[in-house]
Write a protein that holds these residues in place. Structure first.
Motif, PDB file in Angstrom:
ATOM      1  N   THR A 126       0.661  -1.101  -0.113  1.00  0.00           N
ATOM      2  CA  THR A 126       0.107  -0.178   0.244  1.00  0.00           C
ATOM      3  C   THR A 126       0.905   1.185  -0.026  1.00  0.00           C
ATOM      4  O   THR A 126       2.029   1.032   0.188  1.00  0.00           O
ATOM      5  CB  THR A 126      -0.844   0.071   1.183  1.00  0.00           C
ATOM      6  OG1 THR A 126      -0.257   0.551   2.405  1.00  0.00           O
ATOM      7  CG2 THR A 126      -1.551  -1.187   1.360  1.00  0.00           C
ATOM      8  N   ASN A 135      -7.062   4.805   7.724  1.00  0.00           N
ATOM      9  CA  ASN A 135      -8.311   3.966   7.504  1.00  0.00           C
ATOM     10  C   ASN A 135      -8.494   3.157   8.919  1.00  0.00           C
ATOM     11  O   ASN A 135      -7.628   2.547   9.378  1.00  0.00           O
ATOM     12  CB  ASN A 135      -8.288   2.801   6.538  1.00  0.00           C
ATOM     13  CG  ASN A 135      -8.332   3.724   5.034  1.00  0.00           C
ATOM     14  OD1 ASN A 135      -8.696   4.552   4.810  1.00  0.00           O
ATOM     15  ND2 ASN A 135      -7.384   2.968   4.281  1.00  0.00           N
ATOM     16  N   ASP A 177      -3.536  -2.401  -5.858  1.00  0.00           N
ATOM     17  CA  ASP A 177      -3.943  -0.992  -5.226  1.00  0.00           C
ATOM     18  C   ASP A 177      -3.679   0.099  -6.114  1.00  0.00           C
ATOM     19  O   ASP A 177      -4.186   1.439  -5.884  1.00  0.00           O
ATOM     20  CB  ASP A 177      -3.465  -1.041  -3.756  1.00  0.00           C
ATOM     21  CG  ASP A 177      -4.048  -0.143  -2.904  1.00  0.00           C
ATOM     22  OD1 ASP A 177      -5.414   0.085  -2.991  1.00  0.00           O
ATOM     23  OD2 ASP A 177      -3.660   0.459  -1.910  1.00  0.00           O
ATOM     24  N   THR A 251     -10.881   7.483  -4.851  1.00  0.00           N
ATOM     25  CA  THR A 251     -11.715   6.566  -4.825  1.00  0.00           C
ATOM     26  C   THR A 251     -12.900   6.829  -5.718  1.00  0.00           C
ATOM     27  O   THR A 251     -13.215   7.872  -6.155  1.00  0.00           O
ATOM     28  CB  THR A 251     -12.353   6.211  -3.443  1.00  0.00           C
ATOM     29  OG1 THR A 251     -12.987   7.201  -3.128  1.00  0.00           O
ATOM     30  CG2 THR A 251     -11.327   5.609  -2.424  1.00  0.00           C
ATOM     31  N   HIS A 255     -12.645   1.240  -4.322  1.00  0.00           N
ATOM     32  CA  HIS A 255     -12.400   1.046  -2.906  1.00  0.00           C
ATOM     33  C   HIS A 255     -13.802   0.959  -2.048  1.00  0.00           C
ATOM     34  O   HIS A 255     -13.863   0.175  -0.915  1.00  0.00           O
ATOM     35  CB  HIS A 255     -11.615   2.237  -2.320  1.00  0.00           C
ATOM     36  CG  HIS A 255     -10.179   2.005  -2.543  1.00  0.00           C
ATOM     37  ND1 HIS A 255      -9.567   2.257  -3.650  1.00  0.00           N
ATOM     38  CD2 HIS A 255      -9.431   1.710  -1.587  1.00  0.00           C
ATOM     39  CE1 HIS A 255      -8.284   2.075  -3.573  1.00  0.00           C
ATOM     40  NE2 HIS A 255      -8.070   1.610  -2.371  1.00  0.00           N
ATOM     41  N   HIS A 258     -14.577  -2.605  -1.907  1.00  0.00           N
ATOM     42  CA  HIS A 258     -13.546  -3.271  -0.757  1.00  0.00           C
ATOM     43  C   HIS A 258     -14.036  -2.922   0.532  1.00  0.00           C
ATOM     44  O   HIS A 258     -14.340  -3.952   1.295  1.00  0.00           O
ATOM     45  CB  HIS A 258     -12.289  -2.520  -0.917  1.00  0.00           C
ATOM     46  CG  HIS A 258     -11.403  -2.793   0.258  1.00  0.00           C
ATOM     47  ND1 HIS A 258     -11.478  -1.947   1.395  1.00  0.00           N
ATOM     48  CD2 HIS A 258     -10.541  -3.746   0.721  1.00  0.00           C
ATOM     49  CE1 HIS A 258     -10.650  -2.274   2.289  1.00  0.00           C
ATOM     50  NE2 HIS A 258     -10.007  -3.374   1.707  1.00  0.00           N
ATOM     51  N   ASN A 259     -14.668  -1.739   0.958  1.00  0.00           N
ATOM     52  CA  ASN A 259     -14.872  -1.290   2.212  1.00  0.00           C
ATOM     53  C   ASN A 259     -16.171  -1.936   2.514  1.00  0.00           C
ATOM     54  O   ASN A 259     -16.414  -2.561   3.789  1.00  0.00           O
ATOM     55  CB  ASN A 259     -15.305  -0.108   2.173  1.00  0.00           C
ATOM     56  CG  ASN A 259     -14.059   0.984   1.995  1.00  0.00           C
ATOM     57  OD1 ASN A 259     -12.854   0.453   2.287  1.00  0.00           O
ATOM     58  ND2 ASN A 259     -14.119   2.227   1.889  1.00  0.00           N
ATOM     59  N   HIS A 272      -5.932  -6.299   1.286  1.00  0.00           N
ATOM     60  CA  HIS A 272      -6.524  -5.068   0.628  1.00  0.00           C
ATOM     61  C   HIS A 272      -6.380  -4.972  -0.854  1.00  0.00           C
ATOM     62  O   HIS A 272      -7.592  -4.907  -1.201  1.00  0.00           O
ATOM     63  CB  HIS A 272      -5.659  -3.789   1.427  1.00  0.00           C
ATOM     64  CG  HIS A 272      -6.153  -2.568   0.837  1.00  0.00           C
ATOM     65  ND1 HIS A 272      -7.367  -1.899   1.460  1.00  0.00           N
ATOM     66  CD2 HIS A 272      -5.655  -1.806   0.089  1.00  0.00           C
ATOM     67  CE1 HIS A 272      -7.442  -0.886   0.773  1.00  0.00           C
ATOM     68  NE2 HIS A 272      -6.561  -0.660  -0.096  1.00  0.00           N
ATOM     69  N   VAL A 276      -9.272  -4.838  -3.406  1.00  0.00           N
ATOM     70  CA  VAL A 276      -9.411  -3.629  -4.449  1.00  0.00           C
ATOM     71  C   VAL A 276      -9.581  -4.110  -5.715  1.00  0.00           C
ATOM     72  O   VAL A 276     -10.327  -3.575  -6.625  1.00  0.00           O
ATOM     73  CB  VAL A 276      -8.595  -2.319  -3.999  1.00  0.00           C
ATOM     74  CG1 VAL A 276      -8.482  -1.380  -4.905  1.00  0.00           C
ATOM     75  CG2 VAL A 276      -8.798  -1.934  -2.619  1.00  0.00           C
TER      76      VAL A 276
END
Length: 377
Positions: A126, A135, A177, A251, A255, A258-259, A272, A276
């Motif tokens: 990342t 985050n 990412d 974003t 994203h 992903h969340n 992560h 993504v």
């Protein structure tokens, strides 16, 4: 003047960036200018030896670090506990050495306590070592929100030797990412009148091209020049793009999806960037259907082929969610499309039913034909 050009504040980069094979040696000698008794934050057992090297080297130059580890991640339970340690031990800074959640935690702790922060990424998974953003998750791994910080870290030390010791799966995750910078920003920022945003968007395009050109060789060979370009692109350049372009260059749909998927709190959930990357594929299909962009079909095919080459998941089955219940899928869709979600920055309307159907069709490896029948209000 356009509203987006007024009262703008960008925290663009760390004060100092050390990168290369000698980055730790050079960066270590800068640390005494910042602090004398830092908290040294980490987490994973796999990074223990590197963190012990960092600890011993700091002791050798007269720095008195206090070791501490996250139990869960960037969550309030860990943040509160470690904040108390910092205060009890009178630490004068935070050094975060690890992956994204360690780096985010270190930055957030330093921001809350008004202390200097030094980040030492131990993978290229990342760009968290660069940014003025953290985050926040539950202790079970469900995304809650992101927090803008007052500044980027005081220093970032990107030592190639440290980062090369990470499994190559982490580099692949970082590539996905990093690719998201272009796929998301090109939708949310293409009509911006802000010169910084326009320039960040072009940087994101170049970043995408660099990752496509060098990504496979970097994944295969950590001793190649391609590895250097790709690892620094993922961990450094991607963060710079977000710093210059701000929130609109971060974003769109990938994203938020992903969340939403993190709400499953599944131990089988991917890294992560892996999640993504899956989100980018869903986003490209939505773009194909609802903006009538025929190029999205070509882009989706190109992306899927590339992700497969570096062993990244491209379907829900490969991601480990093939047995997701309808109730859980609704939870994912609801969170992805909540009223505060940046998915609404998309240049076309979206709703939770569309997201739910897209994921369902991907899991069953259908051609997404049903999506066109869903009405967007």
């Amino acid at each position: 003047m356009s509203p987006e050009l007024t009262n703008s504040y960008n925290s663009i980069s760390p004060n100092k960036v050390f990168r290369g094979d000698e980055a730790w040696k050079d960066g270590m000698n800068y640390i005494p200018l910042i602090c004398k008794s830092p908290l040294l934050l980490g987490k994973s057992n796999s990074t223990y030896k590197i963190r012990q090297t960092i600890y011993n080297d700091l002791k050798g130059i007269g720095i008195n670090p206090i070791n501490s580890e996250l139990e869960y991640g960037c969550c309030e339970e860990d943040l509160q506990r470690i904040s108390n340690i910092i205060l009890e031990k009178n630490c004068d800074s935070v050094i975060a050495a690890g992956g994204g959640k360690v780096l985010d935690s270190g930055k957030l702790l330093a921001d809350r306590l008004s202390l200097p922060c030094i980040t030492i990424p131990l993978s290229a998974a990342t760009c968290a070592g660069w940014t003025s953003l953290s985050n926040i998750y539950t202790k079970f791994g469900a995304f809650i929100n992101d927090k803008s910080l007052k500044s980027c870290p005081n220093a970032l030390i990107f030592d190639h030797g440290f980062v090369k010791s990470a499994p190559k799966r982490l580099l692949a995750s970082g590539i996905a990412d990093g690719l998201a910078k272009w796929y998301e920003a090109s939708l949310t920022s293409s009509r911006s009148n802000d010169g910084f945003v326009q320039q960040a968007l072009q940087m994101a395009r170049v970043l995408r091209d660099q990752l496509f050109i060098d990504g496979l060789e970097a994944y295969r060979n950590a001793e190649s020049d391609s590895w250097v370009r790709v690892a620094e692109a993922c961990a450094l350049t991607a963060g710079l793009i977000g710093g210059i372009g701000g929130a609109r260059c971060r974003t769109a749909a990938a994203h938020p999806i992903h969340n939403g998927l993190t709400q499953l709190e599944s131990p089988k959930m991917g890294l992560h960037g892996e999640v993504v990357g899956f989100g980018i594929i869903i986003q490209l299909h939505l773009e194909e259907r609802y903006s009538k962009n025929k190029l999205a079909t070509q882009a989706k095919g190109q992306l899927i082929k590339f992700l497969k080459e570096i062993n990244l998941p491209t379907t829900g089955k490969e991601l480990g969610i093939e047995n997701i219940s309808s109730e859980d899928l609704q939870k994912v869709s609801n969170f992805s499309c909540n009223q505060n979600s940046e998915i609404h920055l998309l240049p076309f309307k979206i709703n939770k039913d569309v997201i739910k159907q897209a994921i369902m069709d991907n899991i069953s490896e259908k051609t997404f034909g049903k999506l066109s029948d869903i009405k967007i209000q």
